[in-house]
Design an enzyme around this catalytic site. Sequence first.
Site, PDB file in Angstrom:
ATOM      1  N   GLN A 145      26.878 -17.828  15.269  1.00 32.17           N
ATOM      2  CA  GLN A 145      27.056 -16.503  15.844  1.00 32.17           C
ATOM      3  C   GLN A 145      28.347 -15.883  15.334  1.00 32.17           C
ATOM      4  OE1 GLN A 145      25.931 -15.569  19.723  1.00 32.17           O
ATOM      5  NE2 GLN A 145      23.886 -16.315  19.304  1.00 32.17           N
ATOM      6  N   SER A 198       0.829  -1.194   0.000  1.00 31.58           N
ATOM      7  CA  SER A 198       0.000   0.000   0.000  1.00 31.58           C
ATOM      8  C   SER A 198       0.869   1.251   0.000  1.00 31.58           C
ATOM      9  CB  SER A 198      -0.876  -0.011   1.250  1.00 31.58           C
ATOM     10  OG  SER A 198      -1.462   1.242   1.420  1.00 31.58           O
ATOM     11  N   LYS A 255      27.428  -3.694  14.327  1.00 37.30           N
ATOM     12  CA  LYS A 255      26.946  -3.922  15.699  1.00 37.30           C
ATOM     13  C   LYS A 255      27.666  -5.151  16.244  1.00 37.30           C
ATOM     14  CE  LYS A 255      23.022  -5.691  18.246  1.00 37.30           C
ATOM     15  NZ  LYS A 255      21.675  -6.264  18.174  1.00 37.30           N
ATOM     16  N   TYR A 293      25.955 -19.473  26.497  1.00 35.44           N
ATOM     17  CA  TYR A 293      26.797 -18.339  26.893  1.00 35.44           C
ATOM     18  C   TYR A 293      26.020 -17.028  26.909  1.00 35.44           C
ATOM     19  CZ  TYR A 293      27.622 -15.952  22.407  1.00 35.44           C
ATOM     20  OH  TYR A 293      27.478 -15.210  21.265  1.00 35.44           O
ATOM     21  N   PRO A 312      28.058  -9.281  23.953  1.00 40.37           N
ATOM     22  CA  PRO A 312      28.649  -9.293  22.610  1.00 40.37           C
ATOM     23  C   PRO A 312      28.318 -10.567  21.842  1.00 40.37           C
ATOM     24  CG  PRO A 312      30.295  -9.904  24.238  1.00 40.37           C
ATOM     25  CD  PRO A 312      28.989  -9.782  24.973  1.00 40.37           C
ATOM     26  N   GLY A 359      13.519  -9.086  15.679  1.00 43.88           N
ATOM     27  CA  GLY A 359      12.416  -9.043  14.716  1.00 43.88           C
ATOM     28  C   GLY A 359      12.859  -9.505  13.327  1.00 43.88           C
TER      29      GLY A 359
END
Length: 511
Positions: free
Chosen positions: A161, A36, A75, A453, A93, A356
């Site tokens: 990770q 939209s 980040k 961890y 971290p 998210g």
Amino acid sequence: MIRNIVVVGGGTAGWMTATYLKRTFGDRLDITLVESARVGTVGVGEATFSTIRHFFAHLGLQERDWMPHCAASYKSAIRYADWRKPGTHFYHPFERLRSVDDFSLDEWWLRLDGDVESFDTATMLIPALCENNRSPRFMDGSLFASRLTHAVADIGEQRAQFPYAYHFDAGLLADFLRDYGTARGVRHILDDVVEVRQDERGWISAVTTREHGDIAGQLFVDCSGFRGMLVNQVLNEPFLSYEDVLPNNRAVALRVPVDVEEQDLAPYTTATAVDAGWIWTIPLYGRIGTGYVYSDEFCDPEGAERTLRAFAAPDQPELEANHIRMRVGRNRNSWVKNCVAVGLSSGFVEPLESTGIFFIQQAVEQLVRHFPDDRWDPGLAKAFNARMAEVLDGVKEFLVLHYRCAARDDTPYWKAAKSRPLPDGMAERIEAWRTLMPEDTSIYQPFHGFEGYNWKIMLIGLGAQPPAARPALAGLDPAPARAELAHVRAEAARLVDELPSVHEYLRHLHS
Ligand SMILES: Cc1cc2nc3c(=O)[nH]c(=O)nc-3n(C[C@H](O)[C@H](O)[C@H](O)COP(=O)(O)OP(=O)(O)OC[C@H]3O[C@@H](n4cnc5c(N)ncnc54)[C@H](O)[C@@H]3O)c2cc1C
């Protein structure tokens, strides 16, 4: 094979889904994305989880291809400020804890009478890089972990990770992915879906748009945001709220411009605990994204906006605030009949651990793995739904830990956080961690992105449940652990010295 896919929604979820499917299945799929022009995207969602690099890699994109287009930065951690008490902070971290003689270094650090204020910098490398705004890459593009003199098994090119994620402008990313998708054949329609057609079984056969008529398809992906236009409003799938255990249900956000030449970019998201929730600070290249996440039981929108402005932009009253009501929880099933919900229409926990977009990535990866053919074997949807429910429920539990175990209890909000109900089985797990800190076998078990961890770092850092030293270590020689702690200090100091600042590295990348 199913051939015609219709994606409803052009936010981060819609474009990540369309591009990922296109890249995976190529011309074997016809993908139409309808969004939209009148209903905006949620306008936030700028910090990510470390697995996001696999998404870009899947699209065949290098950092230099997309980062400069999306005001992106690095980040390496989340900095938790004021969660133990005002004035304190620690880093969470993307760095697994190393082991000495099969015991994790933080356990040794405890045994050697570690001071809780410094457990992160004492046992890991990334916190020191964060304190000094260092880039995770050297100027030649190599990863900091590739040049460690004292090899650490797990910090390098790991699948689960990777040592960093990204900050980016969600709107610019959607634009970038739109261009990527349409250049590869995704059909893009700017129009409102005003009606949904169903066949006699209740399966969706087409969405009707205001100006482009019916758009027919075989599989419909609902990326319409919190409204869940297809999955909830049409197919009536129930939404299971998490608000009993995670009460934050509102947010207010600001976009604060900064002069990029003067910006000392921090390679971390900051989550600062405040009276009725917490404030995120996300440094992008040339802007700060910031917002206050709170519970309307303890704060009203005007009060939240005042707090946020005073915290983040006291001299810029002209900035427009974006007030958002959050739907926190998940659909009972995200795949219903021939509709798969991805993004906010599927589920959401508050953004404290920036998950998210991680949920979106999980959903599209799982959709590919469970992609249906003409038989529509119900086992595929069942397996997909089980995976998504586990991921969301696991992150929910991880976030509950943040509030339950934060030492801060100086306002009604923080006091109440200690007495809320806990998800099933969590009380026993927290009790067990009084004796032995969390490890992979004693946390929420199904895959949810976080490992033992992560839970351990949060438990120690938050401070409400003082960690106990493992008795067994009293019977072992501490010399190797002392040497390893010294190595961490020396290696961190060397890296701080040799790595460029984030700003320096990104300026080079942008040029
Ligand atoms: C306060 C807050 C902070 C967040 N922070 C983070 C974070 O730091 N990190 C992170 O990973 N995630 C974060 N998220 C989550 C993240 O923002 C979302 O996962 C992401 O933006 C995906 O949103 P979406 O695409 O599902 O929905 P939206 O962005 O809401 O997009 C919905 C789309 O549907 C379209 N649409 C709606 N109705 C119609 C219609 N009738 N016809 C046609 N199209 C229609 C709209 O036009 C729009 O394109 C945050 C969320 C909130 C609420």
